[in-house]
Design an enzyme around this catalytic site. Structure first.
Site, PDB file in Angstrom:
ATOM      1  N   CYS A  34     137.547  16.542  27.034  1.00 27.84           N
ATOM      2  CA  CYS A  34     138.298  16.407  25.842  1.00 27.84           C
ATOM      3  C   CYS A  34     137.348  14.529  25.684  1.00 27.84           C
ATOM      4  CB  CYS A  34     139.030  16.820  24.997  1.00 27.84           C
ATOM      5  SG  CYS A  34     140.436  18.284  25.334  1.00 27.84           S
ATOM      6  N   CYS A  38     140.857  13.885  20.719  1.00 23.66           N
ATOM      7  CA  CYS A  38     141.081  15.720  20.650  1.00 23.66           C
ATOM      8  C   CYS A  38     142.352  16.324  19.882  1.00 23.66           C
ATOM      9  CB  CYS A  38     140.592  16.163  22.146  1.00 23.66           C
ATOM     10  SG  CYS A  38     140.776  18.376  21.566  1.00 23.66           S
ATOM     11  N   CYS A  65     135.494  21.390  25.515  1.00 26.97           N
ATOM     12  CA  CYS A  65     136.811  21.406  24.186  1.00 26.97           C
ATOM     13  C   CYS A  65     135.969  22.307  22.615  1.00 26.97           C
ATOM     14  CB  CYS A  65     137.724  20.586  24.267  1.00 26.97           C
ATOM     15  SG  CYS A  65     138.283  20.959  23.117  1.00 26.97           S
ATOM     16  N   CYS A  68     137.171  19.531  19.846  1.00 28.48           N
ATOM     17  CA  CYS A  68     136.585  18.092  19.629  1.00 28.48           C
ATOM     18  C   CYS A  68     135.276  17.803  20.552  1.00 28.48           C
ATOM     19  CB  CYS A  68     137.806  17.125  20.285  1.00 28.48           C
ATOM     20  SG  CYS A  68     137.247  17.653  22.640  1.00 28.48           S
TER      21      CYS A  68
END
Length: 349
Positions: A34, A38, A65, A68
């Protein structure tokens, strides 16, 4: 250092958007990586690894992810940096950070951080590099120094001269003339790595060149100092060369002689890091880029290593690829391997 002790963990806990692009983190239990901002629920720090680059996060095997979208964020940041670079290159004089940010509809602080995360330098540093490139091109064409300075967008000749040595690696007039009028003493010796040429100015050793025979190293010297006056060394200078040859054969002993290090500001930053690497250890191009604050400038770091004129004294042979494999060396990969073998701890026991 554990993750919870890393000051960057505090920024992750705060979902600090200004940290996006400066570092990334991955979570072992979920297998994702991330960006710091995030919005997902924060993981246990014992399961988190913080990464200096996006590539480092990816090689863990984790996936991006979906919340994000760190890959997309990096792509947008890179596109922003590319637009800023084009704007700086197109301007006759360097635009201010405020003007660049206004054109993008962004705040100056955000733009500065995003640009630095993408390029490893500030917009001002990039503008300085663009102007220095223009000066070098105009001087190479034979322009007068004053004309080259103003044509490149420097508003003040005094300001340029204050930084000329760092930007060009030598005085502007000397750069323009390819070293014309400069006197370099040189001599050639033989060592375990082959032929060694040493050349010195009044300020110190300007070149230590390795090669296969006197003709090869002399051509190398002439290519680097095409218009300088090259003077064969006398008996006293031959003794200095013998000292350098002994150092090349036994780099752990140190050189102890002044160096005349010439290069662009970026090259000198890289070479300063190289000189701090102790014998018997190695580093990577990526780690050097990180050390000079330009994590994305790995290729430029490799170029600076290749341009190094001071073999062993500026130990670019101590730089290897991330997997530990030996990469290119200006004086041959076998010499690089031999130098590392000489410096290896077990070789000194």
């Amino acid at each position: 250092m554990t993750t919870i002790d890393d000051p960057r963990w505090t920024r992750i806990m705060a979902r600090d958007a200004t940290a996006d692009g400066e570092f990334w983190f991955s979570v072992t239990t979920t297998g994702i990586y991330c960006r710091p901002s995030c919005p997902a629920r924060r993981a246990n720090p014992d399961n988190v690894t913080i990464h200096d680059t996006l590539d480092h996060a990816k090689v863990t095997g984790a996936r991006a992810c979906r919340r994000c979208d760190p890959d997309a964020a990096a792509s947008l940041r890179d596109k922003l940096a590319a637009r800023i670079c084009r704007a700086i290159e197109a301007a006759e004089t360097p635009p201010s950070l405020t003007a660049l940010a206004r054109a993008e509809g962004l705040g100056p602080t955000y733009l500065q951080r995003a640009f630095q995360a993408a390029t490893g330098m500030s917009p001002k540093a990039y503008a300085d590099a663009v102007r220095a490139r223009r000066v070098r091109a105009r001087l190479a064409d034979g322009a007068r120094v004053t004309d080259a300075v103003y044509d490149a967008g420097f508003g003040s000749a005094t300001r340029f001269y204050d930084r000329a040595e760092a930007l060009l690696g030598m005085a502007p007039a000397r750069f323009r003339d390819g070293g014309r009028g400069e006197r370099l003493r040189f001599a050639i010796g033989e060592g375990s790595l082959g032929t060694i040429l040493v050349a010195s100015s009044d300020r110190g050793i300007a070149a230590i060149l390795l090669g296969d025979g006197p003709d090869a190293v002399l051509r190398d010297l002439q290519g680097r100092f095409s218009k300088a006056e090259l003077i064969g060394g006398d008996a006293h200078y031959e003794a200095l060369v013998a000292q350098v040859v002994a150092f090349v054969d036994r780099p752990n002993a140190g050189l102890g002689l002044p160096l005349d290090i010439r290069g662009t500001l970026f090259q000198q930053r890289v070479w300063a890091v190289l000189q701090a690497i102790p014998p018997g250890t190695t580093t990577t191009y990526a780690e050097i880029a990180q050390a000079i604050g330009a994590p994305r400038a790995v290729r430029a770091v490799a170029g600076a290593c290749a341009a190094n004129p001071l073999a062993v004294a500026v130990p670019c042979h101590r730089v290897v690829r991330r997997d530990g494999a030996l990469s290119g060396y200006a004086w041959g990969i076998e010499r690089k391997r031999a130098l590392l073998a000489i410096e290896a701890p077990q070789a000194n026991m």
